[in-house]
Design a protein around this motif. Sequence first.
Motif, PDB file in Angstrom:
ATOM      1  N   ASN A  97      -3.908  19.434  10.140  1.00 32.86           N
ATOM      2  CA  ASN A  97      -4.171  18.218  10.922  1.00 32.86           C
ATOM      3  C   ASN A  97      -5.406  17.488  10.405  1.00 32.86           C
ATOM      4  N   LEU A  98      -6.415  18.234   9.998  1.00 34.46           N
ATOM      5  CA  LEU A  98      -7.625  17.634   9.438  1.00 34.46           C
ATOM      6  C   LEU A  98      -7.303  16.944   8.107  1.00 34.46           C
ATOM      7  N   ASN A  99      -6.524  17.621   7.253  1.00 36.19           N
ATOM      8  CA  ASN A  99      -6.111  17.019   5.984  1.00 36.19           C
ATOM      9  C   ASN A  99      -5.288  15.753   6.215  1.00 36.19           C
ATOM     10  N   TYR A 100      -4.420  15.807   7.207  1.00 35.58           N
ATOM     11  CA  TYR A 100      -3.592  14.650   7.556  1.00 35.58           C
ATOM     12  C   TYR A 100      -4.477  13.493   8.017  1.00 35.58           C
ATOM     13  N   LYS A 101      -5.405  13.809   8.898  1.00 32.04           N
ATOM     14  CA  LYS A 101      -6.290  12.784   9.466  1.00 32.04           C
ATOM     15  C   LYS A 101      -7.151  12.119   8.389  1.00 32.04           C
ATOM     16  N   ASN A 102      -7.646  12.906   7.436  1.00 27.59           N
ATOM     17  CA  ASN A 102      -8.558  12.397   6.411  1.00 27.59           C
ATOM     18  C   ASN A 102      -7.851  11.904   5.148  1.00 27.59           C
ATOM     19  N   PHE A 103      -6.537  11.900   5.166  1.00 27.26           N
ATOM     20  CA  PHE A 103      -5.782  11.537   3.972  1.00 27.26           C
ATOM     21  C   PHE A 103      -6.004  10.077   3.597  1.00 27.26           C
ATOM     22  N   LYS A 104      -6.321   9.825   2.325  1.00 27.30           N
ATOM     23  CA  LYS A 104      -6.484   8.475   1.775  1.00 27.30           C
ATOM     24  C   LYS A 104      -6.013   8.480   0.335  1.00 27.30           C
ATOM     25  N   MET A 105      -5.513   7.346  -0.116  1.00 27.19           N
ATOM     26  CA  MET A 105      -5.140   7.203  -1.520  1.00 27.19           C
ATOM     27  C   MET A 105      -6.394   6.861  -2.311  1.00 27.19           C
ATOM     28  N   ASP A 106      -6.622   7.569  -3.415  1.00 29.49           N
ATOM     29  CA  ASP A 106      -7.748   7.269  -4.287  1.00 29.49           C
ATOM     30  C   ASP A 106      -7.455   6.005  -5.082  1.00 29.49           C
ATOM     31  N   LEU A 107      -8.504   5.310  -5.488  1.00 32.24           N
ATOM     32  CA  LEU A 107      -8.329   4.057  -6.228  1.00 32.24           C
ATOM     33  C   LEU A 107      -7.607   4.250  -7.556  1.00 32.24           C
TER      34      LEU A 107
ATOM     35  N   ALA B 120       1.420  10.403  -7.163  1.00 30.93           N
ATOM     36  CA  ALA B 120       0.310  11.343  -6.992  1.00 30.93           C
ATOM     37  C   ALA B 120      -0.192  11.350  -5.550  1.00 30.93           C
ATOM     38  N   MET B 121      -0.027  10.237  -4.848  1.00 29.00           N
ATOM     39  CA  MET B 121      -0.428  10.176  -3.445  1.00 29.00           C
ATOM     40  C   MET B 121       0.642  10.814  -2.562  1.00 29.00           C
ATOM     41  N   PHE B 122       1.904  10.532  -2.857  1.00 30.35           N
ATOM     42  CA  PHE B 122       3.002  10.980  -2.003  1.00 30.35           C
ATOM     43  C   PHE B 122       3.179  12.491  -1.985  1.00 30.35           C
ATOM     44  N   ASP B 123       3.027  13.127  -3.132  1.00 31.67           N
ATOM     45  CA  ASP B 123       3.288  14.563  -3.214  1.00 31.67           C
ATOM     46  C   ASP B 123       2.420  15.393  -2.264  1.00 31.67           C
TER      47      ASP B 123
ATOM     48  N   LEU C 299      -3.440   3.290   2.087  1.00 29.72           N
ATOM     49  CA  LEU C 299      -3.496   2.572   0.810  1.00 29.72           C
ATOM     50  C   LEU C 299      -4.827   1.835   0.675  1.00 29.72           C
ATOM     51  N   PRO C 300      -5.367   1.742  -0.540  1.00 29.74           N
ATOM     52  CA  PRO C 300      -6.640   1.035  -0.728  1.00 29.74           C
ATOM     53  C   PRO C 300      -6.492  -0.467  -0.514  1.00 29.74           C
TER      54      PRO C 300
ATOM     55  N   LEU D 295       8.445  -0.422  11.558  1.00 26.82           N
ATOM     56  CA  LEU D 295       7.809   0.839  11.165  1.00 26.82           C
ATOM     57  C   LEU D 295       8.386   2.028  11.931  1.00 26.82           C
ATOM     58  N   LYS D 296       8.937   1.779  13.106  1.00 25.80           N
ATOM     59  CA  LYS D 296       9.547   2.870  13.865  1.00 25.80           C
ATOM     60  C   LYS D 296      10.822   3.365  13.193  1.00 25.80           C
ATOM     61  N   GLU D 297      11.487   2.487  12.443  1.00 21.11           N
ATOM     62  CA  GLU D 297      12.752   2.832  11.789  1.00 21.11           C
ATOM     63  C   GLU D 297      12.579   3.170  10.310  1.00 21.11           C
ATOM     64  N   LEU D 298      11.461   2.790   9.719  1.00 24.34           N
ATOM     65  CA  LEU D 298      11.236   2.973   8.290  1.00 24.34           C
ATOM     66  C   LEU D 298      11.053   4.455   7.948  1.00 24.34           C
ATOM     67  N   LYS D 299      11.784   4.913   6.935  1.00 21.04           N
ATOM     68  CA  LYS D 299      11.680   6.312   6.513  1.00 21.04           C
ATOM     69  C   LYS D 299      10.723   6.407   5.331  1.00 21.04           C
ATOM     70  N   LEU D 300      10.142   7.595   5.153  1.00 25.28           N
ATOM     71  CA  LEU D 300       9.178   7.805   4.078  1.00 25.28           C
ATOM     72  C   LEU D 300       9.758   7.494   2.701  1.00 25.28           C
ATOM     73  N   ASP D 301      11.001   7.898   2.457  1.00 27.74           N
ATOM     74  CA  ASP D 301      11.619   7.648   1.152  1.00 27.74           C
ATOM     75  C   ASP D 301      11.769   6.156   0.870  1.00 27.74           C
ATOM     76  N   VAL D 302      12.118   5.401   1.890  1.00 26.73           N
ATOM     77  CA  VAL D 302      12.269   3.952   1.731  1.00 26.73           C
ATOM     78  C   VAL D 302      10.903   3.327   1.461  1.00 26.73           C
ATOM     79  N   LEU D 303       9.887   3.790   2.187  1.00 23.31           N
ATOM     80  CA  LEU D 303       8.530   3.299   1.964  1.00 23.31           C
ATOM     81  C   LEU D 303       8.077   3.612   0.539  1.00 23.31           C
ATOM     82  N   LYS D 304       8.366   4.814   0.095  1.00 19.13           N
ATOM     83  CA  LYS D 304       8.000   5.234  -1.260  1.00 19.13           C
ATOM     84  C   LYS D 304       8.615   4.279  -2.281  1.00 19.13           C
ATOM     85  N   GLY D 305       9.892   3.976  -2.116  1.00 16.86           N
ATOM     86  CA  GLY D 305      10.560   3.036  -3.014  1.00 16.86           C
ATOM     87  C   GLY D 305       9.942   1.654  -2.964  1.00 16.86           C
TER      88      GLY D 305
END
Length: 134
Positions: A18-28, A34-37, A66-67, A83-93
């Motif tokens: 939960n802490l990792n989830y909360k502090n998650f950010k994409m590096d510049l 590399a962010m998604f994995d 995202l930065p 955003l309630k209907e958007l899936k992670l895979d679709v967002l990734k694409g």
Amino acid sequence: MTYGGKNEVKETKIELLNLNYKNFKMDLDEDIKAMFDPFSIIVNELKGFREPIPKDKPVRKLIYSLPDSWYSKKTTIIEEKSLKELKLDVLKGSLFTPEMMMSKGKKIEEKVIVNMNVALKSSTSQQEDSSGEE
């Protein structure tokens, strides 16, 4: 017990996730893959511990992670998609497409700069040759 059988160990793992989830950010300097994995690993492990995660929460988290350089794309996704209907895979694409375009643009830009440097060196060499003869 070593691998999560004990309640205390499970609770600690869940708290860390939960802490990792909360502090998650994409590096510049990080790309979308590399962010998604690591994000997917965190979410999947939380689900593995049966942590309740609302369906739209990971999507929102990723968008807001995202930065600032992704501001226009973030705004577009938020305005155009539910955003309630958007899936992670679709967002990734949706995020891969502009990243590929940006990287292609950078490669073209780098090629132009290299070609300009070669052209400048060539014209400078010609000027030196002609001035040396005089």
